[in-house]
Design a protein around this motif. Structure first.
Motif, short mmCIF file in Angstrom:
data_model
loop_
_atom_site.label_atom_id
_atom_site.label_comp_id
_atom_site.label_asym_id
_atom_site.label_seq_id
_atom_site.Cartn_x
_atom_site.Cartn_y
_atom_site.Cartn_z
N ALA A 316 0.82 -1.22 0.00
CA ALA A 316 0.00 0.00 0.00
C ALA A 316 0.84 1.26 0.00
CB ALA A 316 -0.91 0.00 1.23
N THR A 317 0.23 2.33 -0.48
CA THR A 317 0.90 3.65 -0.48
C THR A 317 0.83 4.32 0.88
OG1 THR A 317 -1.13 4.78 -1.11
CG2 THR A 317 0.34 4.08 -2.90
N ASP A 318 -0.21 4.03 1.68
CA ASP A 318 -0.48 4.80 2.89
C ASP A 318 -0.55 6.30 2.60
OD1 ASP A 318 -1.05 5.26 5.60
OD2 ASP A 318 1.06 5.49 6.12
N THR A 319 -1.12 6.68 1.48
CA THR A 319 -1.43 8.09 1.22
C THR A 319 -2.11 8.67 2.44
OG1 THR A 319 -1.73 7.73 -1.16
CG2 THR A 319 -2.96 9.58 -0.17
N GLY A 320 -1.71 9.84 2.96
CA GLY A 320 -0.64 10.71 2.64
C GLY A 320 0.56 10.62 3.59
N GLY A 321 0.67 9.56 4.46
CA GLY A 321 1.92 9.33 5.17
C GLY A 321 2.96 8.82 4.19
N GLY A 322 2.51 8.08 3.20
CA GLY A 322 3.39 7.65 2.12
C GLY A 322 3.70 8.82 1.21
N SER A 323 4.77 8.71 0.45
CA SER A 323 5.23 9.86 -0.33
C SER A 323 4.86 9.76 -1.80
CB SER A 323 6.75 9.99 -0.18
OG SER A 323 7.38 8.78 -0.54
N SER A 324 3.97 8.85 -2.17
CA SER A 324 3.58 8.74 -3.57
C SER A 324 2.21 8.08 -3.69
CB SER A 324 4.60 7.90 -4.35
OG SER A 324 4.16 7.71 -5.68
N PHE A 325 1.46 8.47 -4.72
CA PHE A 325 0.20 7.80 -5.03
C PHE A 325 0.44 6.55 -5.89
CE2 PHE A 325 -0.90 12.30 -4.50
CZ PHE A 325 -1.94 12.21 -3.58
N SER A 326 1.68 6.36 -6.33
CA SER A 326 1.97 5.35 -7.34
C SER A 326 2.35 4.00 -6.73
CB SER A 326 3.13 5.83 -8.22
OG SER A 326 3.61 4.78 -9.02
N MET A 327 1.68 2.94 -7.16
CA MET A 327 2.07 1.60 -6.71
C MET A 327 3.39 1.17 -7.36
SD MET A 327 0.07 0.57 -4.31
CE MET A 327 0.09 -1.22 -4.19
N LEU A 328 3.78 1.80 -8.46
CA LEU A 328 5.12 1.54 -9.01
C LEU A 328 6.18 2.07 -8.05
CD1 LEU A 328 4.47 2.49 -12.75
CD2 LEU A 328 4.93 0.19 -11.87
N ARG A 329 6.01 3.31 -7.59
CA ARG A 329 6.96 3.88 -6.62
C ARG A 329 6.95 3.05 -5.33
NH1 ARG A 329 10.15 5.01 -8.01
NH2 ARG A 329 10.95 6.37 -6.38
N THR A 330 5.78 2.52 -5.00
CA THR A 330 5.65 1.72 -3.78
C THR A 330 6.40 0.40 -3.92
OG1 THR A 330 3.52 2.78 -3.41
CG2 THR A 330 3.94 0.75 -2.18
N MET A 331 6.31 -0.21 -5.11
CA MET A 331 7.09 -1.44 -5.37
C MET A 331 8.59 -1.14 -5.27
SD MET A 331 5.32 -3.34 -8.62
CE MET A 331 3.89 -2.46 -9.19
N ALA A 332 9.00 0.02 -5.81
CA ALA A 332 10.43 0.38 -5.74
C ALA A 332 10.87 0.51 -4.29
CB ALA A 332 10.66 1.70 -6.49
N ALA A 333 10.05 1.15 -3.47
CA ALA A 333 10.40 1.31 -2.05
C ALA A 333 10.42 -0.04 -1.35
CB ALA A 333 9.41 2.26 -1.37
N ALA A 334 9.50 -0.94 -1.71
CA ALA A 334 9.48 -2.28 -1.11
C ALA A 334 10.78 -3.01 -1.47
CB ALA A 334 8.26 -3.06 -1.59
N TYR A 335 11.22 -2.82 -2.71
CA TYR A 335 12.47 -3.44 -3.13
C TYR A 335 13.63 -2.91 -2.29
CZ TYR A 335 16.39 -4.84 -6.03
OH TYR A 335 17.58 -5.40 -6.47
N GLU A 336 13.69 -1.58 -2.13
CA GLU A 336 14.81 -0.97 -1.40
C GLU A 336 14.79 -1.35 0.08
OE1 GLU A 336 15.30 2.81 -4.45
OE2 GLU A 336 14.10 3.06 -2.64
N VAL A 337 13.62 -1.37 0.67
CA VAL A 337 13.52 -1.75 2.09
C VAL A 337 13.97 -3.20 2.27
CG1 VAL A 337 11.86 -2.22 3.95
CG2 VAL A 337 11.77 -0.04 2.73
N ALA A 338 13.56 -4.08 1.36
CA ALA A 338 13.97 -5.48 1.46
C ALA A 338 15.49 -5.61 1.27
CB ALA A 338 13.22 -6.33 0.43
N GLN A 339 16.04 -4.81 0.36
CA GLN A 339 17.50 -4.83 0.17
C GLN A 339 18.22 -4.45 1.46
OE1 GLN A 339 19.09 -6.31 -1.99
NE2 GLN A 339 19.47 -5.14 -3.86
N LEU A 340 17.67 -3.44 2.17
CA LEU A 340 18.29 -3.02 3.44
C LEU A 340 18.22 -4.14 4.48
CD1 LEU A 340 17.11 0.69 3.58
CD2 LEU A 340 19.47 -0.10 3.44
#
Ligand code: GUN
Ligand code: ZN
Length: 426
Positions: A316-340
């Motif tokens: 989920a985006t958690d709009t507006g605590g999240g920083s994007s309306f886009s589920m593409l941006r959300t997938m990118a963040a999920a990727y980066e968090v998992a990498q960390l």
């Protein structure tokens, strides 16, 4: 009249966390036949063109046709305060969120934001979402009305708070029960709309209010129940002080009948072993909100560990605590968090989370979130070369995942070529 959409078609036969990328099916020259709001057939373009010569053809060329994105946790009233600077959770709520939610006492403002939010969701390829409203019952009417006008499948509920919120944003245990029940009776199951019982989180609900909503849920067990769980460590300390009798944060819900299949817990980052075990046993869903968790500084969700133990997880985006309306941006963040946390999520896993994973977390995986005959025709058509930066990165792609991954990491609403809802292009 039937519509035949041509493009690269991506669907799933299972969960890629369990089956690997083979859980995805990719038809390079594929087609999706849509009629009466549902997907009737999918397969190779040539075969479907021959089988359905009367269908109206829309050729999307090399674009990717997928199930529309399902955003499993949003606050539509926070649309206008997205990207507000400099605060962590509790201060962010007090400084930005609560003042904005006060404005929803005016139904005309609620209507304006509901219309704006649904438009933004569709522009980002999100065809379904599960949203909080404000404490004002009219804020539920406005978002259901906006979604109904667009024939969207959504979940929404009145946010309930009877303490630790400003005057004007508080209800009571009884009024939360009464208003939620009236809204549920009015909207649940109408068209593609579902009511979701919504205590905001334990710090803003007394045990009496949580118990009243637990009672309501027992009366209407086919509804979902959404709330927040273990997002920030300060919040967890606050919960400990407010509920000295509780074993842990989850227990504040569990003790009041708010832990069962159909419970949707946003964030769920800092969990104890007991909480993880009970979440798994109960069949509740955890919703990963990675752009929010980095933006508000909440922490790193344990996707690999939680999936490995069999938890049900949506994205989920958690709009507006999240920083994007886009589920593409959300997938990118999920990727980066998992990498960390030491895991590289495969693009098939990210795409599954944003579609079928989220749909399953809302107990709607049989209706939305995949392309298969009989499912509802909510589709997104994604341009895999939507900007010069993405286009040059995909030029040497050797397979579909290499072609998709740059759009996951660099894409946004510019990648959304078309969005189909209930069998119609929006
Ligand atoms: N916890 C309680 N309310 C909220 C909210 O509106 N946003 C986020 N991110 N966390 C919350
Ligand atoms: Zn939230």
């Amino acid at each position: 009249m039937a519509d035949l959409l041509l493009g690269q078609v991506l669907s799933f036969t299972g969960d890629p966390f369990l089956m690997g990328p083979e859980a995805a099916r990719h038809e390079s020259h594929g087609a999706v036949l849509v009629e009466g709001g549902r997907i009737r057939a999918t397969g190779p373009a040539d075969a479907l063109r021959a089988a359905y010569p009367q269908a109206r053809v829309t050729d999307y060329g090399r674009a990717l046709i997928s199930a529309g994105f399902v955003d499993a946790h949003v606050h539509y009233p926070q649309t206008a305060i997205i990207a507000s600077w400099g605060k962590r959770l509790i201060d962010w709520l007090n400084l930005y969120t609560f003042p904005e939610e006060m404005r929803f006492a005016d139904p005309a403002y609620a209507e304006e934001i509901a219309t704006r939010y649904t438009g933004l969701a569709l522009a980002h390829g999100t065809t379904s979402f599960c949203t909080y409203s404000t404490i004002h019952p009219a804020s539920v009417d406005t978002i259901f009305g906006a979604a109904q006008a667009r024939n969207m499948r959504i979940w929404a509920g009145k946010t309930c708070m009877d303490r630790n919120a400003p005057e004007g944003l508080r209800d009571t245990a009884q009024s939360a029960y009464d208003d939620s029940r009236a809204l549920l009776e009015k909207w649940h199951g109408v068209d593609r709309l579902s009511y979701v019982i919504t205590p905001r989180f334990s710090p803003t609900s007394t045990p009496e209010q949580l118990a009243a909503l637990g009672g309501l849920w027992r009366e209407y067990p086919d509804c979902l129940m959404q709330t927040h769980l273990s997002e920030q460590t300060d919040e967890i300390d606050w919960v400990k002080g407010l509920f000295p009798q509780s074993r842990d944060y989850l227990d504040t819900y569990e003790a009041q009948g708010l832990l069962a299949e159909g419970a949707i817990f946003g964030h769920a980052i800092h969990l104890t072993p007991r909480e993880r075990a009970r979440l798994k046993e109960s069949g509740a869903s955890l919703i990963h909100c990675p752009t929010s968790n980095t933006f508000i500084g909440s922490g790193l969700f344990d996707m690999a560990g939680l999936k490995a133990e069999g938890q049900r997880i949506g994205l989920a985006t958690d709009t507006g605590g999240g920083s994007s309306f886009s589920m593409l941006r959300t997938m990118a963040a999920a990727y980066e968090v998992a990498q960390l946390r030491g895991t590289a999520l495969h693009p098939s896993q990210l795409w599954w989370l944003a579609t079928q994973g989220s749909a399953q977390s809302l107990r709607a995986g049989h209706l939305i979130g995949n392309i298969a005959p009989g499912m509802e025709a909510d589709l997104v058509v994604v341009d895999l070369a939507s900007t010069p930066a993405i286009e040059q990165a995909t030029r040497r792609a050797g397979d579909i995942w290499q072609a998709i991954f740059p759009t996951i990491m660099l894409g946004d609403d510019r990648a959304i070529r078309a969005t189909w809802v209930g069998g119609k292009a929006t």
